[in-house]
Design a protein around this motif. Structure first.
Motif, PDB file in Angstrom:
ATOM      1  N   SER A   1     -83.899 -17.667  -7.795  1.00 14.34           N
ATOM      2  CA  SER A   1     -82.748 -18.557  -7.619  1.00 14.34           C
ATOM      3  C   SER A   1     -82.839 -19.796  -8.497  1.00 14.34           C
ATOM      4  CB  SER A   1     -82.640 -18.986  -6.153  1.00 14.34           C
ATOM      5  OG  SER A   1     -83.776 -19.747  -5.767  1.00 14.34           O
ATOM      6  N   ASN A   2     -84.071 -20.179  -8.879  1.00 13.45           N
ATOM      7  CA  ASN A   2     -84.269 -21.363  -9.719  1.00 13.45           C
ATOM      8  C   ASN A   2     -84.501 -21.034 -11.188  1.00 13.45           C
ATOM      9  OD1 ASN A   2     -84.089 -23.033  -7.477  1.00 13.45           O
ATOM     10  ND2 ASN A   2     -86.292 -22.903  -7.066  1.00 13.45           N
ATOM     11  N   GLN A   3     -84.408 -19.741 -11.543  1.00 16.79           N
ATOM     12  CA  GLN A   3     -84.779 -19.314 -12.893  1.00 16.79           C
ATOM     13  C   GLN A   3     -83.839 -19.861 -13.960  1.00 16.79           C
ATOM     14  OE1 GLN A   3     -85.607 -15.146 -12.958  1.00 16.79           O
ATOM     15  NE2 GLN A   3     -86.467 -15.192 -15.010  1.00 16.79           N
ATOM     16  N   VAL A   4     -82.592 -20.152 -13.586  1.00 13.19           N
ATOM     17  CA  VAL A   4     -81.624 -20.643 -14.569  1.00 13.19           C
ATOM     18  C   VAL A   4     -82.032 -22.002 -15.099  1.00 13.19           C
ATOM     19  CG1 VAL A   4     -79.222 -21.324 -14.906  1.00 13.19           C
ATOM     20  CG2 VAL A   4     -79.760 -19.343 -13.501  1.00 13.19           C
ATOM     21  N   THR A   5     -82.641 -22.831 -14.232  1.00 14.46           N
ATOM     22  CA  THR A   5     -82.989 -24.192 -14.630  1.00 14.46           C
ATOM     23  C   THR A   5     -84.452 -24.356 -15.008  1.00 14.46           C
ATOM     24  OG1 THR A   5     -83.379 -24.742 -12.303  1.00 14.46           O
ATOM     25  CG2 THR A   5     -81.167 -25.148 -13.182  1.00 14.46           C
ATOM     26  N   SER A   6     -85.246 -23.293 -14.921  1.00  7.07           N
ATOM     27  CA  SER A   6     -86.684 -23.376 -15.216  1.00  7.07           C
ATOM     28  C   SER A   6     -87.050 -22.445 -16.360  1.00  7.07           C
ATOM     29  CB  SER A   6     -87.513 -23.013 -13.974  1.00  7.07           C
ATOM     30  OG  SER A   6     -87.194 -23.856 -12.892  1.00  7.07           O
ATOM     31  N   ALA A   7     -88.003 -22.898 -17.171  1.00  5.33           N
ATOM     32  CA  ALA A   7     -88.491 -22.045 -18.259  1.00  5.33           C
ATOM     33  C   ALA A   7     -89.313 -20.901 -17.678  1.00  5.33           C
ATOM     34  CB  ALA A   7     -89.356 -22.868 -19.207  1.00  5.33           C
ATOM     35  N   THR A   8     -89.112 -19.700 -18.213  1.00  5.34           N
ATOM     36  CA  THR A   8     -89.856 -18.542 -17.733  1.00  5.34           C
ATOM     37  C   THR A   8     -91.270 -18.571 -18.296  1.00  5.34           C
ATOM     38  OG1 THR A   8     -87.838 -17.221 -17.660  1.00  5.34           O
ATOM     39  CG2 THR A   8     -89.933 -16.036 -17.676  1.00  5.34           C
ATOM     40  N   PRO A   9     -92.299 -18.562 -17.435  1.00  2.84           N
ATOM     41  CA  PRO A   9     -93.677 -18.619 -17.920  1.00  2.84           C
ATOM     42  C   PRO A   9     -94.067 -17.350 -18.661  1.00  2.84           C
ATOM     43  CG  PRO A   9     -93.645 -18.182 -15.572  1.00  2.84           C
ATOM     44  CD  PRO A   9     -92.230 -18.479 -15.967  1.00  2.84           C
ATOM     45  N   ARG A  10     -94.992 -17.509 -19.580  1.00  2.55           N
ATOM     46  CA  ARG A  10     -95.462 -16.364 -20.354  1.00  2.55           C
ATOM     47  C   ARG A  10     -96.703 -15.750 -19.717  1.00  2.55           C
ATOM     48  NH1 ARG A  10     -95.913 -19.792 -25.810  1.00  2.55           N
ATOM     49  NH2 ARG A  10     -96.675 -21.227 -24.202  1.00  2.55           N
ATOM     50  N   LEU A  11     -96.940 -14.478 -20.037  1.00  4.97           N
ATOM     51  CA  LEU A  11     -98.172 -13.823 -19.609  1.00  4.97           C
ATOM     52  C   LEU A  11     -99.342 -14.372 -20.420  1.00  4.97           C
ATOM     53  CD1 LEU A  11     -97.149 -10.065 -19.289  1.00  4.97           C
ATOM     54  CD2 LEU A  11     -97.871 -11.548 -17.432  1.00  4.97           C
ATOM     55  N   SER A  12    -100.437 -14.688 -19.754  1.00  4.89           N
ATOM     56  CA  SER A  12    -101.641 -15.113 -20.447  1.00  4.89           C
ATOM     57  C   SER A  12    -102.264 -13.897 -21.135  1.00  4.89           C
ATOM     58  CB  SER A  12    -102.634 -15.732 -19.464  1.00  4.89           C
ATOM     59  OG  SER A  12    -103.902 -15.891 -20.066  1.00  4.89           O
ATOM     60  N   ARG A  13    -102.366 -13.956 -22.463  1.00  2.00           N
ATOM     61  CA  ARG A  13    -102.916 -12.812 -23.197  1.00  2.00           C
ATOM     62  C   ARG A  13    -104.375 -12.554 -22.845  1.00  2.00           C
ATOM     63  NH1 ARG A  13    -100.458 -13.528 -29.365  1.00  2.00           N
ATOM     64  NH2 ARG A  13     -98.256 -13.326 -28.770  1.00  2.00           N
ATOM     65  N   SER A  14    -105.153 -13.624 -22.679  1.00  2.00           N
ATOM     66  CA  SER A  14    -106.574 -13.449 -22.371  1.00  2.00           C
ATOM     67  C   SER A  14    -106.753 -12.809 -20.998  1.00  2.00           C
ATOM     68  CB  SER A  14    -107.299 -14.793 -22.436  1.00  2.00           C
ATOM     69  OG  SER A  14    -106.741 -15.715 -21.512  1.00  2.00           O
ATOM     70  N   ARG A  15    -105.954 -13.252 -20.020  1.00  2.00           N
ATOM     71  CA  ARG A  15    -106.045 -12.660 -18.680  1.00  2.00           C
ATOM     72  C   ARG A  15    -105.585 -11.201 -18.693  1.00  2.00           C
ATOM     73  NH1 ARG A  15    -104.019 -16.971 -14.071  1.00  2.00           N
ATOM     74  NH2 ARG A  15    -105.794 -18.409 -14.251  1.00  2.00           N
ATOM     75  N   LEU A  16    -104.506 -10.943 -19.408  1.00  2.00           N
ATOM     76  CA  LEU A  16    -103.994  -9.583 -19.475  1.00  2.00           C
ATOM     77  C   LEU A  16    -105.004  -8.657 -20.145  1.00  2.00           C
ATOM     78  CD1 LEU A  16    -101.621  -7.712 -18.899  1.00  2.00           C
ATOM     79  CD2 LEU A  16    -100.688  -8.314 -21.143  1.00  2.00           C
ATOM     80  N   LEU A  17    -105.613  -9.110 -21.228  1.00  2.00           N
ATOM     81  CA  LEU A  17    -106.601  -8.294 -21.938  1.00  2.00           C
ATOM     82  C   LEU A  17    -107.816  -8.018 -21.064  1.00  2.00           C
ATOM     83  CD1 LEU A  17    -107.527  -6.904 -24.528  1.00  2.00           C
ATOM     84  CD2 LEU A  17    -108.462  -9.096 -25.299  1.00  2.00           C
ATOM     85  N   ALA A  18    -108.286  -9.032 -20.335  1.00  2.00           N
ATOM     86  CA  ALA A  18    -109.438  -8.836 -19.456  1.00  2.00           C
ATOM     87  C   ALA A  18    -109.119  -7.828 -18.359  1.00  2.00           C
ATOM     88  CB  ALA A  18    -109.859 -10.174 -18.840  1.00  2.00           C
ATOM     89  N   GLN A  19    -107.926  -7.922 -17.786  1.00  2.00           N
ATOM     90  CA  GLN A  19    -107.519  -7.000 -16.736  1.00  2.00           C
ATOM     91  C   GLN A  19    -107.357  -5.572 -17.276  1.00  2.00           C
ATOM     92  OE1 GLN A  19    -106.036  -7.646 -13.109  1.00  2.00           O
ATOM     93  NE2 GLN A  19    -107.923  -8.758 -13.458  1.00  2.00           N
ATOM     94  N   ILE A  20    -106.741  -5.443 -18.441  1.00  2.00           N
ATOM     95  CA  ILE A  20    -106.554  -4.130 -19.052  1.00  2.00           C
ATOM     96  C   ILE A  20    -107.900  -3.473 -19.346  1.00  2.00           C
ATOM     97  CG2 ILE A  20    -105.824  -2.974 -21.187  1.00  2.00           C
ATOM     98  CD1 ILE A  20    -103.381  -4.827 -21.203  1.00  2.00           C
ATOM     99  N   SER A  21    -108.819  -4.244 -19.893  1.00  2.00           N
ATOM    100  CA  SER A  21    -110.143  -3.709 -20.229  1.00  2.00           C
ATOM    101  C   SER A  21    -110.866  -3.226 -18.985  1.00  2.00           C
ATOM    102  CB  SER A  21    -110.984  -4.785 -20.937  1.00  2.00           C
ATOM    103  OG  SER A  21    -110.359  -5.202 -22.135  1.00  2.00           O
ATOM    104  N   ALA A  22    -110.835  -4.044 -17.933  1.00  2.00           N
ATOM    105  CA  ALA A  22    -111.528  -3.681 -16.703  1.00  2.00           C
ATOM    106  C   ALA A  22    -110.900  -2.453 -16.059  1.00  2.00           C
ATOM    107  CB  ALA A  22    -111.509  -4.861 -15.725  1.00  2.00           C
ATOM    108  N   ALA A  23    -109.582  -2.412 -16.013  1.00  2.00           N
ATOM    109  CA  ALA A  23    -108.897  -1.286 -15.360  1.00  2.00           C
ATOM    110  C   ALA A  23    -109.105   0.020 -16.119  1.00  2.00           C
ATOM    111  CB  ALA A  23    -107.409  -1.587 -15.242  1.00  2.00           C
ATOM    112  N   SER A  24    -108.987  -0.028 -17.440  1.00  2.00           N
ATOM    113  CA  SER A  24    -109.108   1.206 -18.225  1.00  2.00           C
ATOM    114  C   SER A  24    -110.533   1.757 -18.187  1.00  2.00           C
ATOM    115  CB  SER A  24    -108.679   0.955 -19.676  1.00  2.00           C
ATOM    116  OG  SER A  24    -109.458  -0.071 -20.268  1.00  2.00           O
ATOM    117  N   LEU A  25    -111.526   0.882 -18.263  1.00  2.00           N
ATOM    118  CA  LEU A  25    -112.911   1.343 -18.233  1.00  2.00           C
ATOM    119  C   LEU A  25    -113.297   1.866 -16.850  1.00  2.00           C
ATOM    120  CD1 LEU A  25    -114.598  -1.416 -20.410  1.00  2.00           C
ATOM    121  CD2 LEU A  25    -114.313   0.996 -21.010  1.00  2.00           C
TER     122      LEU A  25
END
Length: 400
Positions: free
Chosen positions: A193-217
């Motif tokens: 409901s507040n997305q129109v007035t707020s900037a959409t946060p980005r995905l942290s690449r370092s967190r995403l990479l760490a999670q992907i590595s752990a999950a795939s292995l």
């Protein structure tokens, strides 16, 4: 302990986890029997199971939609579709048809799992997130347990495994309950409901990479150990379907104890160390189970399951915590997809090595190097998130 409102949500999501687990387990439990009817080798089992897992590429796009239109709508739709499509395996005229049908049904079940995790993460308090994930995992064992308990039907005839796919239709009423009783998460409703007035946060690449590595292995080892366990028991230990069922149930039930312990430890003392240590020890004991027979095999599998159960809530809760609300479904789905893709690679490697004459013990020892690497990633790259609110861990406003 969860509040009254949290308990209601927890109950509904626990109910939703049952058809997810049944459909998710179905192909793994029946592929060995289906391969017998269609005269397929271990390599074909590995490739078939890998292809079914590659169907997970359908999950992230659907999760992106959930980040836009809501978790509830996507979960309800998947709850209708997953059991209906899974039941098509009962009329499969060929191995390829069976694989194709489950390549669509299983991703819908995985969509359910991702939405369940996201909704738990957003609705549970900072003191109960990990144990809630664990409690839902225990509830999901009803679904996977149903698939295992029904496995003796596969011994009734060469095509007896088809009955298990028909059982999928028994879970359709769950979708109706979710459609009537489940509400959208308060965090999604507020942020949306507040997305129109707020900037959409980005995905942290370092967190995403760490999670992907752990999950795939992790997937590399877990997928091979679960899919080829049935083959190992049948081909090496000469177990029939009834004994396979008994072994699976007897060794899997104690894992629930580990999940309860792991959820409590993760919420009270922290996720990282508990998750990393129990993953290493659990993996080692599962390898021992593939290397022994008799009582040693049973005890090793039981103890390994308990330890892996401890690691599950401690590590799984990260998939929801590490991403902001507007990206949580997408992030969790990408990580889930990575785990399944890693699992498909593990299955292909295991199938090729087994057909080349490697022993199950040698194959599992090699693949165990993957989760050992995961433990290092968890300790060095994962933040400690116990006792912290989601807005502190992953802010819903992009401050960069």
């Amino acid at each position: 302990m969860p509040s009254t409102g949290e308990r209601r949500i927890l109950t509904l999501l626990a109910l939703a986890s049952i058809p997810f687990a049944f459909v998710n387990t179905l192909f793994t439990q029946t592929v060995s029997f289906a391969a017998d009817e269609f005269n397929r080798a271990d390599t074909d089992i590995g490739f078939g199971a890998a292809i079914v897992r590659w169907g997970v590429v359908l999950v992230p796009p659907i999760a992106v939609l959930a980040d836009r239109i809501g978790r509830r709508r996507v979960l309800v739709a998947a709850a209708w579709g997953a059991p209906v499509l899974a039941s098509l395996g009962a009329v499969a005229p060929s191995y390829e048809w069976l694989v194709a049908s489950q390549t669509v049904a299983r991703p819908l079940a995985l969509v359910m799992n991702v939405m369940i995790l996201v909704m738990l993460t957003e609705e549970m308090s900072s003191e109960t997130r990990a144990r809630s994930v664990g409690l839902v995992a225990i509830a999901s064992s009803i679904g996977s347990g149903t698939a295992v308990a029904a496995l003796p039907l596969a011994d009734l005839a060469i095509s007896g495994w088809r009955w298990l796919y028909l059982i999928s239709l028994a879970f359709v009423p769950v979708a109706l309950v979710l459609q009537r009783e489940l509400h959208e998460t308060s965090r999604f409703s507020h942020v949306h409901s507040n997305q129109v007035t707020s900037a959409t946060p980005r995905l942290s690449r370092s967190r995403l990479l760490a999670q992907i590595s752990a999950a795939s292995l992790t997937g590399v080892f877990v997928a091979a150990a679960s899919v080829y366990l049935v083959n190992y028991l049948r081909d090496v230990r000469n177990y029939d379907a009834l004994m396979v069922t008994a072994f699976t149930i007897v060794t899997a039930i104690p894992a629930g104890i580990g999940i309860i312990i792991g959820g409590r430890i993760a919420d009270e003392r922290g996720r990282r160390v508990a998750g990393a240590v129990s993953l290493v020890l659990g993996t080692a004991l599962v390898v021992v189970a593939f290397s022994t027979s008799g009582a040693a095999m049973w005890v090793s599998e039981v103890c390994g399951g308990i330890l892996l159960g401890i690691s599950y809530p401690a590590l799984s809760v990260y998939r929801g915590e590490m991403f902001p609300t507007t990206r949580r479904g997408t992030g969790a789905a990408v990580v889930t997809a990575s785990g399944l893709i890693g699992g498909s690679l593990g299955l292909i490697i295991a199938g090729q090595l087994l057909d080349a004459g490697w022993s199950y013990s040698r194959v599992m020892t090699l693949l165990a190097l993957a989760p050992l690497t995961v433990s290092v990633i968890v300790v060095t790259a994962f933040p400690e998130t116990a006792h912290r609110e989601l807005e502190e861990i992953s802010p819903d406003v992009d401050v960069a």
